[in-house]
Design an enzyme around this catalytic site. Structure first.
Site, short mmCIF file in Angstrom:
data_model
loop_
_atom_site.label_atom_id
_atom_site.label_comp_id
_atom_site.label_asym_id
_atom_site.label_seq_id
_atom_site.Cartn_x
_atom_site.Cartn_y
_atom_site.Cartn_z
N LYS A 174 0.86 -1.18 0.00
CA LYS A 174 0.00 0.00 0.00
C LYS A 174 0.90 1.24 0.00
O LYS A 174 1.49 1.60 1.00
CB LYS A 174 -0.91 0.01 1.24
CG LYS A 174 -2.19 0.72 0.98
CD LYS A 174 -2.52 2.02 1.70
CE LYS A 174 -1.60 2.93 2.36
NZ LYS A 174 -1.37 4.19 1.63
N PRO A 175 1.04 1.88 -1.17
CA PRO A 175 1.93 3.05 -1.23
C PRO A 175 1.24 4.29 -0.66
O PRO A 175 0.02 4.29 -0.45
CB PRO A 175 2.12 3.21 -2.75
CG PRO A 175 0.83 2.72 -3.33
CD PRO A 175 0.38 1.60 -2.44
N GLU A 177 -0.44 7.91 -0.63
CA GLU A 177 -1.39 8.50 -1.58
C GLU A 177 -0.76 9.62 -2.42
O GLU A 177 -1.21 9.88 -3.53
CB GLU A 177 -2.64 9.02 -0.84
CG GLU A 177 -2.39 9.96 0.32
CD GLU A 177 -2.00 9.23 1.62
OE1 GLU A 177 -1.90 8.00 1.61
OE2 GLU A 177 -1.76 9.94 2.63
N GLY A 230 6.77 5.50 8.19
CA GLY A 230 5.95 6.71 8.13
C GLY A 230 5.98 7.44 9.46
O GLY A 230 6.95 7.33 10.21
N GLY A 235 2.33 4.99 13.14
CA GLY A 235 3.02 3.80 13.65
C GLY A 235 2.44 3.35 14.99
O GLY A 235 2.23 2.15 15.21
N GLU A 252 9.39 1.79 11.02
CA GLU A 252 10.44 2.80 10.84
C GLU A 252 9.74 4.14 10.95
O GLU A 252 9.06 4.57 10.02
CB GLU A 252 11.09 2.66 9.46
CG GLU A 252 11.83 1.36 9.23
CD GLU A 252 13.02 1.17 10.14
OE1 GLU A 252 13.46 2.14 10.80
OE2 GLU A 252 13.52 0.04 10.22
N CYS A 286 13.86 11.08 7.18
CA CYS A 286 13.79 10.77 8.61
C CYS A 286 15.17 10.79 9.26
O CYS A 286 15.28 10.94 10.48
CB CYS A 286 13.09 9.45 8.85
SG CYS A 286 13.80 8.12 7.90
N GLU A 383 10.15 17.04 14.62
CA GLU A 383 10.82 16.68 13.39
C GLU A 383 10.45 17.75 12.36
O GLU A 383 9.27 17.98 12.09
CB GLU A 383 10.35 15.29 12.94
CG GLU A 383 11.23 14.71 11.88
CD GLU A 383 10.82 13.28 11.50
OE1 GLU A 383 9.71 12.86 11.82
OE2 GLU A 383 11.65 12.61 10.86
P1 ADP Z 1 2.75 11.58 6.56
O1 ADP Z 1 2.03 12.25 7.68
O2 ADP Z 1 4.13 12.04 6.38
O3 ADP Z 1 1.97 11.54 5.26
P2 ADP Z 1 1.93 8.97 7.30
O4 ADP Z 1 2.46 8.17 8.42
O5 ADP Z 1 0.57 9.54 7.46
O6 ADP Z 1 2.98 10.09 6.99
O7 ADP Z 1 1.95 8.09 5.96
C1 ADP Z 1 2.85 7.04 5.69
C2 ADP Z 1 2.10 5.91 5.03
O8 ADP Z 1 1.13 5.43 5.95
C3 ADP Z 1 1.30 6.28 3.79
O9 ADP Z 1 1.31 5.18 2.90
C4 ADP Z 1 -0.08 6.51 4.31
O10 ADP Z 1 -1.10 6.33 3.35
C5 ADP Z 1 -0.14 5.40 5.34
N1 ADP Z 1 -1.15 5.57 6.39
C6 ADP Z 1 -1.58 6.70 6.99
N2 ADP Z 1 -2.52 6.41 7.92
C7 ADP Z 1 -2.67 5.06 7.90
C8 ADP Z 1 -3.48 4.12 8.61
N3 ADP Z 1 -4.33 4.51 9.55
N4 ADP Z 1 -3.35 2.81 8.32
C9 ADP Z 1 -2.50 2.39 7.39
N5 ADP Z 1 -1.71 3.21 6.68
C10 ADP Z 1 -1.79 4.52 6.93
#
Ligand code: ADP
Length: 480
Positions: A174-175, A177, A230, A235, A252, A286, A383
């Site tokens: 799942k990349p 968005e 992310g 996390g 990570e 990061c 950060e």
């Molecule tokens: P940022 O705030 O820098 O965009 P995120 O942690 O929100 O960082 O995003 C990193 C990845 O985690 C992206 O692929 C995003 O779509 C995904 N993501 C964000 N929220 C969720 C969630 N609740 N469950 C799974 N993946 C998520």
């Protein structure tokens, strides 16, 4: 630019998302690049089911078969790196030369993991029971959900999906968005390389659906591993959500790297490295230098050298043109964060020493150097994830180590000194997963990458990377 299919890749087929489509934009121009599949929970369930049934046959592949498959993906990526780099710059914003660097970095992981397939050794354990013998074998864990970020989207796919395939796992990717197009390009490479249906699946979705998709990946008993890079907040959410199914989890998360310049440092080297690690990917890294601590005796000279380097070296603009070496921030949220951080830093006593020329577009943020930052300033506690140097003065080694460690995050840290005893002391004292002594860019395919404290769990890259994707099984042979 490379053409990618506007569909998700599930069970070896290109399928439309049940939720319709969502747009992907070029952060440098604001233009819509294309619309791609908005996957729903049902689509992701299809991907999980496909990965789960493909696992039954893929887990039986020999190491050399898996190695050959990874090397095919590697060779195709290598052949098409020019196209992929253009695509990456278009959706992510980083200059083309950095995009190419990221792809080269990704290739090293694909090679490394192809090699690692042959080294998944178990152990022969000396027995303590006369009529029994013990061995351990390492077996693939099962379906791995790989959730990747937008800052190094290609490298994170290589690092996670590469490790999963090497271990004998199947993957649901799942990349992010903001940068999903390169993952669809990756799916095309997998298809071309002959990856069997269901072994690699790519599901794309917008921010609106990410929570439901994430929840499904965590809740499914068929998914055995969640590997995520992310933000710390997401996390933490994934960590708690994976509790009920007791999943293997690799995280990570955010860093807060100190970059310390001691009086004996080779100053020009420290300036050059600080510039590089601060401004790489417009600061959206990061392992970026988040807090730059400079000894009071060399502070002014260091700041003046950084200012000079910024004046002459930073050219912000659309990364597709060779003229520019710094791109925009990836999205509006990041831009608003950086704007607020600098504004609050100044209202808390910091001084803007210099701001470089801003690129032409809404998401460009001028490279900035702030001095007079104290540890109480909000910018020293978060950060930054943007092109902002935040410089703090220090007097003693003891004081600076205390400040450097006074954070709940511990990914990387760097320091510059020519005093060998100090080098040893400081590298031991830093509460980080990775320490650079007169060095930046300390992550390679061969070395473990990962943080301590709230920066994460597990290691990526290195021989330890397969731990998250494998289970050690003890086998006892009795009645001998
Ligand atoms: P940022 O705030 O820098 O965009 P995120 O942690 O929100 O960082 O995003 C990193 C990845 O985690 C992206 O692929 C995003 O779509 C995904 N993501 C964000 N929220 C969720 C969630 N609740 N469950 C799974 N993946 C998520």
């Amino acid at each position: 630019m490379a053409s990618v299919k506007a569909k998700a890749y599930i069970n070896g087929k290109w399928v439309a998302g049940r939720g319709g489509v969502f747009p992907v934009h070029n952060p440098a121009t604001g233009e819509e690049i294309m619309k791609i599949a908005e996957c729903t929970k049902e689509d992701v369930q299809d991907a999980i089911d496909a990965a789960s049934s493909a696992f039954e046959s893929y887990k039986k592949w020999t190491p050399s078969q898996r190695a050959a498959l990874l090397m095919k993906i590697h060779d195709l990526m290598d052949q098409k790196k020019e196209e992929l780099a253009t695509l990456l710059t278009t959706e992510q914003g980083k200059p083309k030369v950095e995009a190419m660097g990221e792809i080269q970095f990704s290739l090293t992981f694909l090679t490394w993991f192809a090699e690692e397939t042959r080294r998944m050794y178990g152990e022969t354990v000396p027995t303590s029971v006369k009529n029994k013998r013990f061995i351990t074998v390492r077996q693939p864990a099962g379906v791995a959900a790989c959730i990747t970020p937008w800052n190094f989207p290609v490298a994170m796919i290589a690092r996670k999906v590469g490790a999963a395939l090497a271990a004998g796992c199947t993957a649901v990717l799942k990349p992010a968005e903001d940068t999903p197009l390169n993952s669809l390009f990756f799916a095309q490479l997998c298809e071309e390389a002959g990856v069997p249906a269901g072994v690699v699946n790519v599901v794309t979705c917008s921010r609106d659906r990410v929570q439901e998709v994430g929840a499904l990946l965590c809740d499914s008993h068929k998914v055995k591993v969640v590997s995520f890079t992310g933000s710390t907040a997401v996390g933490q959410w994934l960590y708690s959500r994976c509790g009920p199914t007791v999943k293997k989890l690799a995280l990570e998360l955010g860093g807060d790297a100190p970059f310390i310049v001691f009086p004996s440092a080779k100053l020009d080297q420290a300036v050059k490295d600080a510039m590089f690690i601060k401004f790489l990917n417009c600061g959206q890294v990061c392992v970026s230098a988040n807090r730059v601590y400079v000894h009071e005796s060399i502070h002014d000279e260091f700041v003046s050298k950084v200012k000079q380097a910024m004046m002459y070296n930073i050219k912000q603009g659309n990364g597709l043109s060779n003229t520019f070496n710094q791109g925009p921030l990836v999205n509006k949220k990041q831009h608003e964060r950086c704007t607020a951080l600098v504004r609050d830093a100044v209202s808390n006593g910091a001084t803007i020493e210099y701001q470089a020329q801003k690129g032409d577009g809404d998401l460009f943020f001028p490279a900035t150097i702030l001095t007079g930052v104290t540890k109480k300033n909000p910018i020293a506690q978060q950060e930054i994830f943007g092109p902002v140097f935040s410089v703090l003065k220090f007097k003693t080694e003891e004081e600076v180590i205390k400040c450097a460690n006074d954070t709940e995050r511990g990914l990387s840290g760097y320091f510059y000194t020519e005093d060998i005893a100090q080098a040893w002391r400081v590298s031991e004292a830093m509460e980080v997963g990775m320490a650079g002594i007169n060095a930046i860019c300390i992550d390679t395919a061969e070395t473990p990458f990962g943080g301590v404290k709230m920066s994460g769990l597990g290691k990526e890259g290195s021989r330890h990377a397969l731990d998250d994707f494998t289970n050690d099984k003890t086998i006892c042979w009795g009645n001998l």
